[in-house]
Design an enzyme around this catalytic site. Structure first.
Site, short mmCIF file in Angstrom:
data_model
loop_
_atom_site.label_atom_id
_atom_site.label_comp_id
_atom_site.label_asym_id
_atom_site.label_seq_id
_atom_site.Cartn_x
_atom_site.Cartn_y
_atom_site.Cartn_z
N SER A 190 47.91 7.88 65.38
CA SER A 190 47.08 6.70 65.48
C SER A 190 46.58 6.28 64.10
O SER A 190 47.40 6.00 63.22
CB SER A 190 45.94 6.97 66.46
OG SER A 190 45.29 5.78 66.85
N ASP A 196 51.15 1.95 75.76
CA ASP A 196 50.22 1.97 74.63
C ASP A 196 50.22 0.61 73.98
O ASP A 196 51.28 0.06 73.67
CB ASP A 196 50.67 3.04 73.64
CG ASP A 196 49.73 3.21 72.46
OD1 ASP A 196 48.71 2.51 72.39
OD2 ASP A 196 50.04 4.05 71.59
N HIS A 231 48.36 6.09 74.94
CA HIS A 231 47.90 6.51 73.64
C HIS A 231 47.16 7.85 73.77
O HIS A 231 46.48 8.11 74.76
CB HIS A 231 46.95 5.45 73.09
CG HIS A 231 46.68 5.55 71.63
ND1 HIS A 231 47.54 5.06 70.67
CD2 HIS A 231 45.63 6.09 70.95
CE1 HIS A 231 47.03 5.28 69.48
NE2 HIS A 231 45.88 5.92 69.61
#
Length: 332
Positions: free
Chosen positions: A173, A267, A297
Site C-alpha cells: 500500500s 481493491d 486491500h
C-alpha cells in the site's frame, strides 16, 4: 489525471472474504476517518494480528536503528532465519520493507508477522523500517526516511551481515508507494537493486480508475480513507502530482529494478497497480504481476481467515529467492 484499465473488474468477493466483510460490518466499529490520529493508530494496531497466523519463530528478531538526514534515529527491525549462513559469517541478501498505513498509521509492529514470513520463506534478512508518520511528519519525510534507510543498509552491509549487491526494496500500500519511489531513486544513483516487491501499491495521485469507482465503498479500503490519509500527509493538494507521492507521474522508468507486484481483485487501488505495471513494461522493466481475485486491500495480513494471504506471501518470497539468485550470479 483520469485513467482506466482495460481489464474486467473482479467478479466480487470470495465466500471467505464476503463472510469476513459481514463480520466486520456487524462489529460496528467507528470509521477510521471519524477518529483522531492517535485513536486511528491504536485501532489499527489493535486489529493488526487478529486475522493473521501466529508469528513464525525465527533465529533472530532484533531492533536496530539508523540515522535519518536530520539526525533522528529511526527504528529498523532485522529478521533473520538462516542459522548456518549467519553463524558462518556469510552475508545474506536483504529486503528493506516499508509498511502500509496511508503514511499516517501502521508500524513495524503491525507488519511483524508479514516480515517474519518473508524472512522465513525467502531465506533473506528483512529490515523493516519505522519511518516517520504524518501529520507530525508530512510529505516528503517518509520518502526521505525510506531512502536514508536504503543508503544505510547499502553502506553498512558488511556490518549488518548483508550483501550490498543483493538488496531489494518492498512494501504494501503506502509502503509500496515508498518502495517504487526508492527504486527510481536507486536507479538515479546508479545502484542495481535486485527487486522491487510491491503489494497493492498506491501509484497515482487521484483515485479515478474503474476499480476506484467500483470498490470505493464496502471493501475495507474506501475513498474516504484515502482523503483522510492524504489530507494529513500532504501539505498542499498540488503535491498529489509529485512523482514521489504518485510514481505514475515519474517522467522516466527505464532502468529501474525488476518488479514483482501482487494485487487484490476487490481493491480500489487494483487498477493503479495494473497501470503502473504496464508503464514499467513499456519502459523495458521486467514485471511479474500476480492477482488474487475475490479479496480486498490488506488481505496479506489476514492469513488465518484467507488462504490467498499465504499464497501471495509465498509467491513474493519465491520472487525474492529468484531475484537474489540472479543478483549473486551477476556479481560473480
Amino acid at each position: 489525471m483520469t485513467t482506466s484499465s482495460s481489464r474486467p473488474l473482479d467478479a466480487g468477493p470470495s465466500p471467505e472474504m464476503q463472510n469476513l466483510l459481514q463480520r466486520i460490518a456487524r462489529a460496528g466499529r467507528p470509521a477510521l476517518w471519524d477518529l483522531g490520529v492517535e485513536q486511528a493508530r491504536q485501532a489499527y494496531a489493535a486489529s493488526s494480528d487478529v486475522l493473521d497466523i501466529p508469528p513464525p519463530k525465527l533465529t533472530e528478531v532484533l531492533d536496530l536503528d539508523c540515522e535519518a538526514r536530520d539526525g533522528v534515529r529511526l527504528r529498523v527491525r532485522r529478521y533473520r532465519n538462516d542459522v548456518e549462513r549467519s553463524t558462518a559469517g556469510e552475508a545474506l541478501p536483504a529486503l528493506l520493507y516499508l509498511h502500509g498505513g496511508g503514511f499516517v498509521i501502521g508500524s513495524v509492529e503491525t507488519h511483524d508477522i508479514l516480515c517474519r514470513q518473508l524472512a522465513l520463506y525467502a531465506g533473506c534478512a528483512v529490515f523493516a523500517l519505522d519511518y516517520r508518520l504524518a501529520p507530525e511528519y508530512p510529505f516528503p519525510t517518509a520518502v526521505n526516511d525510506a531512502w536514508d534507510a536504503l543508503v544505510w543498509l547499502r553502506e553498512n552491509g558488511p556490518m549488518l551481515g548483508v550483501d550490498p549487491q543483493s538488496i531489494a526494496i518492498g512494501g504494501d500500500s503506502a509502503g509500496g508507494t515508498l518502495a517504487t519511489v526508492g527504486a527510481i531513486m536507486a536507479r538515479d544513483e546508479g545502484w542495481r537493486l535486485a527487486l522491487q516487491l510491491l503489494f497493492y501499491p498506491g501509484t497515482a495521485g487521484w483515485a479515478q480508475t474503474a476499480s476506484a469507482l467500483h470498490y470505493g465503498h464496502g471493501y475495507l479500503l474506501e475513498r474516504e480513507h484515502l482523503d483522510w490519509f492524504f489530507g494529513r500527509y500532504l501539505r498542499d493538494p498540488a503535491q498529489r502530482n509529485d512523482w514521489r507521492f504518485a510514481p505514475m507521474f515519474a517522467p522516466d522508468l527505464r532502468g529501474v529494478a525488476p518488479a514483482w507486484m501482487g494485487l487484490a481483485g476487490c481493491d480500489l487501488l487494483h487498477d493503479e497497480g495494473v497501470l503502473y505495471a504496464e508503464r514499467l513494461r513499456h519502459a523495458g522493466v521486467p514485471v511479474t504481476l500476480r492477482e488474487w481475485p475475490g479479496v480486498t486491500h490488506d488481505f496479506i495480513r489476514m492469513g488465518r481467515a484467507l488462504p490467498q494471504a499465504g499464497q501471495a506471501i509465498r509467491s513474493a518470497a519465491d520472487a525474492l529467492l529468484q531475484a537474489f539468485s540472479g543478483a549473486s550470479a551477476k556479481a560473480a
